[in-house]
Write an enzyme that holds these catalytic residues in place. Structure first.
Site, short mmCIF file in Angstrom:
data_model
loop_
_atom_site.label_atom_id
_atom_site.label_comp_id
_atom_site.label_asym_id
_atom_site.label_seq_id
_atom_site.Cartn_x
_atom_site.Cartn_y
_atom_site.Cartn_z
N GLU A 263 -5.52 9.21 -2.57
CA GLU A 263 -5.54 8.01 -1.74
C GLU A 263 -6.92 7.84 -1.13
O GLU A 263 -7.21 8.40 -0.08
CB GLU A 263 -4.51 8.14 -0.61
N HIS B 84 -1.71 13.10 5.03
CA HIS B 84 -2.06 11.68 4.92
C HIS B 84 -3.25 11.35 5.82
O HIS B 84 -3.40 11.92 6.90
CB HIS B 84 -0.86 10.80 5.28
P1 PGA Z 1 -0.63 0.94 1.78
O1 PGA Z 1 -0.34 2.45 2.17
O2 PGA Z 1 -0.08 0.73 0.40
O3 PGA Z 1 0.10 0.14 2.81
O4 PGA Z 1 -2.11 0.76 1.79
C1 PGA Z 1 -0.59 3.43 1.22
C2 PGA Z 1 -0.55 4.80 1.77
O5 PGA Z 1 -1.10 5.04 2.85
O6 PGA Z 1 0.02 5.67 1.12
#
Ligand code: PGA
Length: 256
Positions: free
Chosen positions: A168, A96
């Site tokens: 992401e 992540h």
């Molecule tokens: P968020 O987080 O929806 O709060 O932006 C998403 C993620 O980091 O997977």
């Protein structure tokens, strides 16, 4: 045919047993018998046992937000993959953007963790995504390709098909809105093409690519009919059971 999948990492947003039990119970009640879409929740490590109890007998799977880079040994403060497996987790989130930027995690560490997941029979959800600097320097494709190679290269062909790629875009995490439908559709297509070019067509057809980054019920509705978007990875907007249910149902296209 790729089965749709929607999951949520609670990050450290949920930081008490009270909050976790209310949320897990709400999700279990609303979505426990969901069959059309795979569902998963990733709580903080100490909440896993409780979440497991709450989801017992439902179709909702659970997992961990990370694992240690080594199998065992002198790694103070880390959580070994073996314990995550013994807790009966199904998924492990890896790579992540917050782990990379705040805890200096690298592609190489992610590759080792993917191998540990294969060894222990856990499904990795590997986050990939470009930063805004990558966009400015016109190197988004290169960044994604590099991350995909590290994520997939060390696995057996059979295990590769199970790995979930979570696209992401770093700049879209923690914002008021997700990236646009067009941007997401275009990038998911590119990711599938990169998998095809670097590995093979069969894998590119089978691997699930999910979108994360400020996913809301609105995003879910928009992305429900995008061919290359196989699922959603939800953050802040999934921290209320009703909202999470709305996201799942919108993504199934039920409110259209
Ligand atoms: P968020 O987080 O929806 O709060 O932006 C998403 C993620 O980091 O997977």
């Amino acid at each position: 045919m790729r089965k749709k999948i929607v999951g949520s990492s609670w990050k450290m947003h949920i930081n008490s047993f009270d909050e976790a039990s209310t949320l897990a119970q709400g999700i279990a009640e609303r979505l426990g018998s969901e069959e059309e879409v795979d569902l998963f929740i990733l709580p903080a490590f100490p909440l896993i046992t409780m979440t497991k109890a709450m989801f017992y007998g439902t179709n909702i799977k659970f997992g961990a937000q990370n694992i240690a880079v080594a199998e065992k040994g002198a790694h103070t403060g880390e959580v070994p993959v073996k314990l995550v497996k013994e807790l009966e987790c199904a998924y492990v989130e890896l790579n992540h953007a917050e782990r990379r930027s705040m805890y200096n995690e690298t592609d190489e560490m992610t590759a080792i963790k993917v191998s540990l997941c294969e060894q222990y029979g856990l499904t990795p959800i590997v986050c990939i995504g470009e930063t805004s600097e990558d966009i400015e320097r016109d190197r988004s494709r290169l960044t994604l390709r590099t991350q995909i190679l590290w994520a997939l290269e060390n696995s057996s062909p059979a295990f590769r098909e199970q790995i979930i790629l979570a696209y992401e875009p770093v700049w879209a995490i923690g914002q008021a809105e997700s990236a646009s439908k067009e941007y997401i559709a275009k990038t998911h297509k590119m990711i599938r093409e990169l998998v095809k070019a670097d590995f093979n067509e069969d894998l590119s057809n089978k691997i699930r690519i999910i979108y994360g980054g400020s996913v809301s019920p609105e995003t879910a509705l928009q992305l429900s009919d995008v061919e290359d978007v196989d699922g959603l990875f939800v953050g802040r907007f999934g921290l209320q059971a009703e909202n999470f249910e709305k996201i799942v149902n919108n993504f199934k296209g039920e409110s259209r």
